[in-house]
Design an enzyme around this catalytic site. Structure first.
Site, PDB file in Angstrom:
ATOM      1  N   GLY A   1       0.825  -1.190   0.000  1.00 42.36           N
ATOM      2  CA  GLY A   1       0.000   0.000   0.000  1.00 42.36           C
ATOM      3  C   GLY A   1       0.865   1.249   0.000  1.00 42.36           C
ATOM      4  O   GLY A   1       2.036   1.222   0.390  1.00 42.36           O
ATOM      5  N   CYS A   2       0.274   2.354  -0.423  1.00 40.31           N
ATOM      6  CA  CYS A   2       1.065   3.584  -0.534  1.00 40.31           C
ATOM      7  C   CYS A   2       1.473   4.114   0.842  1.00 40.31           C
ATOM      8  O   CYS A   2       2.645   4.451   1.059  1.00 40.31           O
ATOM      9  CB  CYS A   2       0.294   4.636  -1.320  1.00 40.31           C
ATOM     10  SG  CYS A   2      -1.382   4.966  -0.742  1.00 40.31           S
ATOM     11  N   PHE A   3       0.534   4.193   1.782  1.00 39.54           N
ATOM     12  CA  PHE A   3       0.895   4.667   3.119  1.00 39.54           C
ATOM     13  C   PHE A   3       1.914   3.736   3.784  1.00 39.54           C
ATOM     14  O   PHE A   3       2.906   4.223   4.367  1.00 39.54           O
ATOM     15  CB  PHE A   3      -0.342   4.799   4.004  1.00 39.54           C
ATOM     16  CG  PHE A   3      -1.243   5.954   3.672  1.00 39.54           C
ATOM     17  CD1 PHE A   3      -0.749   7.254   3.643  1.00 39.54           C
ATOM     18  CD2 PHE A   3      -2.587   5.753   3.419  1.00 39.54           C
ATOM     19  CE1 PHE A   3      -1.592   8.329   3.359  1.00 39.54           C
ATOM     20  CE2 PHE A   3      -3.435   6.819   3.140  1.00 39.54           C
ATOM     21  CZ  PHE A   3      -2.941   8.111   3.100  1.00 39.54           C
TER      22      PHE A   3
ATOM     23  N   THR B   1       4.181   2.008   2.499  1.00 43.37           N
ATOM     24  CA  THR B   1       5.516   2.209   1.923  1.00 43.37           C
ATOM     25  C   THR B   1       6.217   3.382   2.590  1.00 43.37           C
ATOM     26  O   THR B   1       7.352   3.267   3.055  1.00 43.37           O
ATOM     27  CB  THR B   1       5.394   2.436   0.400  1.00 43.37           C
ATOM     28  OG1 THR B   1       4.837   1.262  -0.189  1.00 43.37           O
ATOM     29  CG2 THR B   1       6.752   2.744  -0.221  1.00 43.37           C
ATOM     30  N   GLY B   2       5.520   4.519   2.622  1.00 45.21           N
ATOM     31  CA  GLY B   2       6.142   5.698   3.229  1.00 45.21           C
ATOM     32  C   GLY B   2       6.411   5.533   4.710  1.00 45.21           C
ATOM     33  O   GLY B   2       7.444   5.984   5.223  1.00 45.21           O
TER      34      GLY B   2
END
Lengths: 342, 342, 342, 342
Positions: free
Chosen positions: C145-147, C149-150
């Site tokens: 997921g994008c969140f 990853t960060g």
């Protein structure tokens, strides 16, 4: 073939966009990066988006440092290019993103820019009829202004093929990056976000004579240009709406077909199908001009809309495209036609 | 004097802006708020910015619920106003923000909107010469469209006083709220931020005939209108650039003086001094149209730029201004001329 | 070596970003593009920014159409991947951008997504210690997921090297494209421009268990995750601020050195020098995570900030990076580390 | 009662917002407007949105010009207020929007601002328990910082009522107007649009000690503050996410009820119903703080989100609210609770 390239004014928006493009160019080796006030600073500090060049340091903009490259891109404020070019040999290809060598008419220069006219170089809009032959092998090229690129491509087929009476009206809405990376209250985010304002209206903008020069060259009668630039809350992109009185009897189908054929062989201009309208977001980061052409029958007008990224097809992309042509490389090397959207 | 006011379509952008304004109106008591799909929901859920009305609930839009108010504002999609108005007595002031009763020409209605023409009501642009007398005491008022407001105010003095040949070119750049509060992929934030695109170009926009009607009424010769709307990344605001061929001999000073005098008594139109350009941000939340007028000598054109908040002077503010006039209140009650900037 | 690649869900934001990247990938030939509601439409209509693919048509998402490709990227809503993958042979590399196969714990799946847990695939975050060996040769990969990853990249070195007590606080501010290309009033430009709002707060967001899973795997004690996502007015980008209680005695220099060394060999993670802060604009279009790490002595906390483009390192770039690793290609093929700024 | 009011630093963002508010204040007569570099310029040039004051001219900021008013608002850079206040009599109410008189601890002042500490004035956050009595009749008031306002209101009930252990984490996302109207490359529209970046991280921001001072005053144990400000692409608004470890046994219902009761009598703080989240857009132009409070059970944390307009409840609105209290006027005079949305 490896081409050694220097960029003067590397930390400005034009310069840094050239760096972004040539860092992906298969034939380019990036040499000196120079600046005025930024000399001594690193790319990491100044242009944190250019990770592949993060360790590089900006050097002062001097002839010594720029000499010895195959190509020198100039991304400097107006008025500095002539002296630098004079000191670089004829074997160096100098591509100037400033206005200094765009205008052929000294009176236009003096009226809109002031000071002495430096002369004119081959004009870097390869889509003008017959222009590629002037750019091939050239060692000096003047990159067009961003507004003139969008405006010229929008009206060029109509003027060349006499679809309109050349009383041309342009309203060009632009992002803020065209104003450069210079501190200014009027360009603060707080001022531009949520805001629209016109500026240099009623014939005052310096790009007026350049638009007139480009289109006038292909008209059998004198052209008149009304040009209104508007600042809008986005970083990149120019949307130009162009209208002119239609020549009697021209139909929408004829107009569309004329445009489609005119740009059929141009890989960096796309006449959109059906009822699609150009969008600046579609061309972000791309060396691409999207166009739509229609006829407003009730108003008796041709209506053309064009979209470019002012920093790419409007500046840095055009500069790289011109380098490719001048040096006999693939015209598309280092360039993409696909935008970064959404 | 306390005026009991209902708002139909209260949760749309026009309706909620009317609520914002009348919640600060000294003479207004807010009665029923109605909606279609939103009936049963609270203001707190639907319009969390309207804290003073948070506890209110949206009721269904029915004649029963709307009847018995002194004033009913309609913020409904086109096509619903006629039936509601018919069922409300003549003693109720009905102010319609839709297009239903704006056009006087049935052919225009059928061509641009389709279906049967409902008729026309007094047109709520008080700045038109002679219009206030038609609005005083009226019990039915059609609020102008947002684009026609900006365009008409920009060219009205020029047409009335023959400064131009009425071959009129308008490019109007608008924020997204004009498109309403309706789910749509093309209006997603991801699509509109960083983007500019024209739409309903080449004479297709429904506001074309309204602009022509407004200005044609004051011209001795037929007017031609070319109108290009452009969507830009901001919520509120319309910037209109208007140009037309100048009548021979008209000077910039004459043009400016004509405009300044024309609007001298209008508190909601401001002809800006010096070289100041209108900005949409300056009029956010304000019932104000800012104007600048210039002459482009080289192009032989008058160049006018106007800025309004499409939801205020372009819709809800105009609606309240018309209510004030119709009921003999202070025309400025509940309205401000100061924008929320930056 | 030419790899034939299909993209299912090609017209969504994840799918179209994969297309943008692989259209520049030297080893990829683009095969079928499929969609559900968009089948039959052209790329020109749906994704006007992908000029190089303008003539392509979207086909229906069926096994027949997807079979026969070397690689199939799935950019579908959650819940559709398992069946498609089952029908594609083991010789097809399936890379799933949905959540279906990310979580290893069935309870987490049921609690946050509901329905039956489909299982788990090799997790496509190559920067996790030991993860590349699981991705090499894999034929099924779950893109993070994008969140997560960060957030994971921000706290991973601290957790692995015990710089903090793993009571982790994340606030992630995101652009709107993470919400997908689906009509919704709350995501209209009018609603998101000029606005900030948190959502799925207090542990409700589905990415919570994924963050916990990633970091928990490297902690000797249970980790606690507080995660607050905030929607901000930009299309692309996630800025994550991450803090946690510092282990006694850890200095700012040690923390920075730990991070720098941890990511020294990672070309897609950059620990910024000096006092530079990550910016989402620096990574637009780039497969890059920029990081800064500091110690707040007064608060006794490690403070890390990370920036990614949610559609690139957060989705499509990660997907391409994983494909490259799985197939033994250059890990950077088709990817750039340079962002499109300004 | 008519109050004669002067505004020093009138053309800055704080000053001009005070002007916008007091131009609608029923009891205020606007006297001198002063500035440093802008003296001699008109409001029309500097603040074109303040149409009702367009003809006014900025005078130099001198004691002579400011003396003789009932109230003087100071919207000056830090460090200038003490001298001006000293020269104005005790009969003049001086309301300072700078930081000079906010901190009570000289060490904090010296560490975060440097130079000599000028002292402290009654602190203009009326929602602090017992604070209104200190503001009534006061002739010197220090307006709180924008971040401390959003952060303090978010955590105040939790600290006062021991819902949390006071190890407080704040991430505050802010629009650009908080940085003031000063030319700066980093705040150019081209740099901030489409961008998110943290700054003054890890305890470096000057608002740290002010947040600690506010909340520490109501805690029986020392409070720790971790504060991370993030710049986002909007002009106005601060969204603060605040979390802290929950005291064992506190339920979500208790927490919500505590907040609802705490602010029940405050007209400028709204604890939102149900699952609604604060939005900065809802409070644009409004003197309003919207709050939501939840419990994250898995993380063992209280999660509070607050939204304010940094220029209104965060600065100018607070200043006017304090003036109203000090002078015994209606606390809401000249203020609205309704935001300008969308």
């Amino acid at each position: 073939m490896t081409i050694n390239v220097a960029v003067a004014g590397a930390s400005g928006y034009a310069g840094s966009e050239i760096l972004r493009l040539i860092s992906a160019h298969p034939d380019v080796e990036i040499g000196a990066l120079t600046g005025a006030t930024t000399a001594g600073q690193s790319v990491a500090e100044l242009m944190p988006h250019l990770v592949s060049l993060a360790d590089r340091t900006i050097e002062p903009t001097t002839t010594d440092i720029l000499a010895g490259h195959d190509v020198v891109f100039l991304g400097l404020p107006h008025g500095h290019s002539a002296e630098i070019a004079r000191n670089l040999g004829d074997d160096v290809l100098v591509i100037d993103c400033a206005a200094d060598f765009r205008l052929t008419d000294s009176h236009d220069w003096e009226k809109f820019y002031g000071g002495e006219h430096a002369g004119s170089w081959p004009y870097g809009l390869p889509e003008l009829p017959g222009q590629r032959s002037k750019l091939r092998g050239a060692n000096r090229i003047a990159v067009p202004g961003c507004f003139p690129t969008g405006a010229t491509l929008a009206m060029l087929p109509a003027v060349v093929h006499d679809l309109v009476h050349p009383d041309l009206q342009f309203v060009s809405i632009t992002g803020t990056s065209g104003a450069g990376k210079k501190a200014s209250v009027g360009l603060l985010g707080s001022e531009v976000m949520g805001n629209l304002r016109a500026y240099n209206t009623a014939g005052k903008h310096r790009h007026n004579p350049e638009i007139r020069q480009n289109l006038g060259a292909y008209s059998t009668v004198p052209v008149t240009v009304s040009f209104t630039p508007v600042l809008a809350p986005l970083s990149r992109g120019i949307l130009t709406t162009a209208t002119a009185p239609l020549v009697a009897g021209v139909t929408a189908e004829q107009a569309y077909a004329t445009y489609a054929e005119f740009y059929a062989d141009e890989q960096f201009v796309s006449v959109l199908p059906g009822d699609q309208q150009p969008q600046t977001k579609s061309v972000v980061g791309a060396n691409m001009c999207q166009l739509q052409v229609e006829v407003d029958e009730a108003a008796g007008r041709l209506v053309v809309v064009s979209a470019i990224d002012n920093l790419v097809k409007g500046t840095a992309g055009a500069a790289v495209q011109c380098m490719n042509i001048a040096l006999g490389l693939d015209e598309a090397a280092g360039l993409t036609v696909n935008g970064v959207a959404p």
